[in-house]
Design a protein around this motif. Structure first.
Motif, PDB file in Angstrom:
ATOM      1  N   VAL A 108     -51.562 -25.051 -16.844  1.00  0.00           N
ATOM      2  CA  VAL A 108     -52.537 -26.088 -17.181  1.00  0.00           C
ATOM      3  C   VAL A 108     -53.442 -26.418 -16.003  1.00  0.00           C
ATOM      4  O   VAL A 108     -54.662 -26.496 -16.145  1.00  0.00           O
ATOM      5  N   VAL A 109     -52.852 -26.629 -14.843  1.00  0.00           N
ATOM      6  CA  VAL A 109     -53.594 -27.133 -13.686  1.00  0.00           C
ATOM      7  C   VAL A 109     -54.840 -26.308 -13.348  1.00  0.00           C
ATOM      8  O   VAL A 109     -55.916 -26.873 -13.185  1.00  0.00           O
ATOM      9  N   PRO A 110     -54.760 -24.991 -13.235  1.00  0.00           N
ATOM     10  CA  PRO A 110     -55.967 -24.247 -12.854  1.00  0.00           C
ATOM     11  C   PRO A 110     -56.882 -23.886 -14.033  1.00  0.00           C
ATOM     12  O   PRO A 110     -57.889 -23.211 -13.842  1.00  0.00           O
ATOM     13  N   ALA A 111     -56.562 -24.363 -15.220  1.00  0.00           N
ATOM     14  CA  ALA A 111     -57.346 -23.977 -16.402  1.00  0.00           C
ATOM     15  C   ALA A 111     -58.803 -24.407 -16.307  1.00  0.00           C
ATOM     16  O   ALA A 111     -59.676 -23.783 -16.895  1.00  0.00           O
ATOM     17  N   ASP A 112     -59.078 -25.464 -15.546  1.00  0.00           N
ATOM     18  CA  ASP A 112     -60.462 -25.924 -15.401  1.00  0.00           C
ATOM     19  C   ASP A 112     -61.198 -25.208 -14.279  1.00  0.00           C
ATOM     20  O   ASP A 112     -62.336 -25.540 -13.964  1.00  0.00           O
ATOM     21  N   GLY A 113     -60.541 -24.224 -13.678  1.00  0.00           N
ATOM     22  CA  GLY A 113     -61.197 -23.419 -12.660  1.00  0.00           C
ATOM     23  C   GLY A 113     -60.913 -23.831 -11.230  1.00  0.00           C
ATOM     24  O   GLY A 113     -61.396 -23.191 -10.298  1.00  0.00           O
TER      25      GLY A 113
END
Length: 162
Positions: A108-113
Motif C-alpha cells: 500500500v505505502v508506495p502505491a502513490d509513487g
C-alpha cells in the motif's frame, strides 16, 4: 457481517459468529487504511491496492471489500490508536501471517509513487506492535517492493528447526 462490525466498534467483547474472522478482517483493513492515510490523503492508486489486497487475501467480492473498507474507515476514525487493531491481529495471527501482513502494508505505502518518512516510521511502529522482528520486517518490505517493481519476489527465509 455489518452487525458484527458494529458490535466491535461499540466495544462489545462478544466474538463474531464466525470465530473472529470479521474482526480480524476489520483490523487488517483498518491498518491498510492507516498506512495509506498517514500522509493525510489517500491516492486512488492506494485505494486500488487496498481493495485488491482485501479481495485477494480474504477472498471477498468487490462489494464485500467495499463494505469492509467503509467499516474499517469508521473504526479507524473512532479508535485513534493502532493498538486496538494490532491486539486483534496478535491474538489471531501466527508470526508468518503477521509477516504477510507487513508485506501487504508495504504494498500500500508506495502505491502513490513515493514512500515518505512518516509512512516508513508508521510501518516500523506497526511491525513492533505486531512483534515482527526487524529482520523479517525488512525482508517483507523487500519482497513487496520487488513485486511492485515486477521482479521475482524473494522467498521468505526458511525457519531453522534446530
Amino acid at each position: 457481517m455489518l452487525d458484527e462490525i458494529k458490535a466491535w466498534l461499540e466495544g462489545s467483547t462478544k466474538s463474531p459468529a464466525r470465530g473472529g474472522t470479521d474482526e480480524a478482517q476489520l483490523a487488517v483493513a483498518a491498518l491498510l487504511i492507516e498506512c495509506a492515510h498517514i500522509d493525510d490523503q489517500i491516492d486512488p492508486r492506494e485505494w486500488a491496492v487496498i481493495y485488491r489486497i482485501l479481495e485477494r487475501h480474504f477472498k471477498l467480492s468487490a462489494a464485500a471489500a467495499r463494505q469492509l473498507v467503509v467499516a474499517a474507515e469508521q473504526a479507524s476514525k473512532q479508535s485513534g490508536q493502532l493498538f486496538r487493531f494490532t491486539r486483534v491481529i496478535n491474538d489471531r495471527f501466527s508470526l508468518e501471517q503477521r509477516i504477510e501482513l507487513m508485506e501487504m502494508l508495504w504494498e500500500v505505502v508506495p502505491a502513490d509513487g513515493e514512500v515518505d518518512t512518516m509512512e516508513d516510521t508508521l510501518l516500523r511502529r506497526i511491525g513492533g506492535l505486531l512483534y515482527v522482528p526487524d529482520r523479517e520486517r525488512g525482508a517483507a518490505r523487500q519482497r513487496a517492493l520487488q513485486r511492485r517493481e515486477g521482479g521475482a519476489p524473494a522467498k521468505a527465509p526458511e525457519k531453522d528447526v534446530n
